[in-house]
Design an enzyme around this catalytic site. Sequence first.
Site, PDB file in Angstrom:
ATOM      1  N   GLY A  38      -0.228   3.155   2.079  1.00 46.76           N
ATOM      2  CA  GLY A  38      -0.721   3.583   0.776  1.00 46.76           C
ATOM      3  C   GLY A  38      -0.823   2.513  -0.020  1.00 46.76           C
ATOM      4  O   GLY A  38      -0.150   1.702  -0.132  1.00 46.76           O
ATOM      5  N   GLY A 251      -4.461  -7.097   0.744  1.00 43.90           N
ATOM      6  CA  GLY A 251      -4.929  -7.337  -0.808  1.00 43.90           C
ATOM      7  C   GLY A 251      -3.741  -6.579  -1.572  1.00 43.90           C
ATOM      8  O   GLY A 251      -3.652  -7.012  -2.728  1.00 43.90           O
ATOM      9  N   ASP A 252      -3.106  -5.601  -0.944  1.00 51.20           N
ATOM     10  CA  ASP A 252      -2.015  -5.042  -1.732  1.00 51.20           C
ATOM     11  C   ASP A 252      -0.796  -5.805  -2.058  1.00 51.20           C
ATOM     12  O   ASP A 252      -0.087  -5.839  -2.966  1.00 51.20           O
ATOM     13  CB  ASP A 252      -1.526  -3.776  -1.029  1.00 51.20           C
ATOM     14  CG  ASP A 252      -2.374  -2.484  -0.943  1.00 51.20           C
ATOM     15  OD1 ASP A 252      -3.388  -2.609  -1.666  1.00 51.20           O
ATOM     16  OD2 ASP A 252      -2.443  -1.982  -0.088  1.00 51.20           O
TER      17      ASP A 252
END
Length: 305
Positions: A38, A251-252
Amino acid sequence: MKIAVIGSCMVDLIAYTDTVPKAGETLVAKEFVMGCGGKGANQAVAASKLGADVLMMGRVGDDAFANNTLTNFEKYGVSTKHVTKVPGVSSGVAPIWVDADSQNRILIIPGANMHLLPADLDAAADELKQCSMIILQLEIPLETVYAAIDFGNSNGIPVLLNPAPASIELDIDYACRCDYFVPNETELEILTGMPVGNEDEIAAAASSLLAKGLKNLIVTLGDKGALWMHGGERQHVSAPTVNAVDTTGAGDGFIGCFAAELAAGTDVATALGRAVSYASHSVTGKGTQTSYATVDEFAQWQSSH
């Protein structure tokens, strides 16, 4: 300096395969991994691994995945006081396919994430007011994202918005009220409707958003690094050359590192450089959160790159 991540919690179901099947085709994959993911959870764990004090605010279901998610947060030192179960609802799930070129394709079933509502911010208001930054993504209801931006603005807390997954329904006026707006190339293309095939096209698309009032626009460019544009300034940060194994969650990792650096008092330019390196390191390992380095691991890796 505490960071509040208001966002999504998912369970990643990752299949590693040479070729992604076509319609009606069945293939045998090489490997399967299940992990916690997530975008919100990933960013929270990355920041915490780098020493930041992180408060996570999210929702999980009342299924078998929920306790695993909560235990995982606690393992990495992320506060779960405001991560609660939603009765009768499944946790968010993300089936992921990673091909032989380390490129990923992802489906998202939001589940309990869509039950994180503006009213929930009120319950956490006292702790949120103690935070030095609020991080947001778009895997929760837009109304909650807007409420969090309002909260940050009202309380003088910087807000970083990662518009992922990109939505043309995003109100650009709200985006302009954020201190940092961080899309990748694909999200920039969706949000602007403009081509992003090369650096000049990316800069032109980014400029079209800046013209609407964005403060700091940071476009993550994968193995090409990142582009930071603010006012009339334009700065490109290159990425080190690495042997990519799995790009999922890079990217997270970038955002988690960037936020941790800012919370520690690092200037934006230096924070960007470190975030690009951190994301580059993450693609050399499999999985999302499992590929994020700790402070010591990252320092050791940087010394050799």
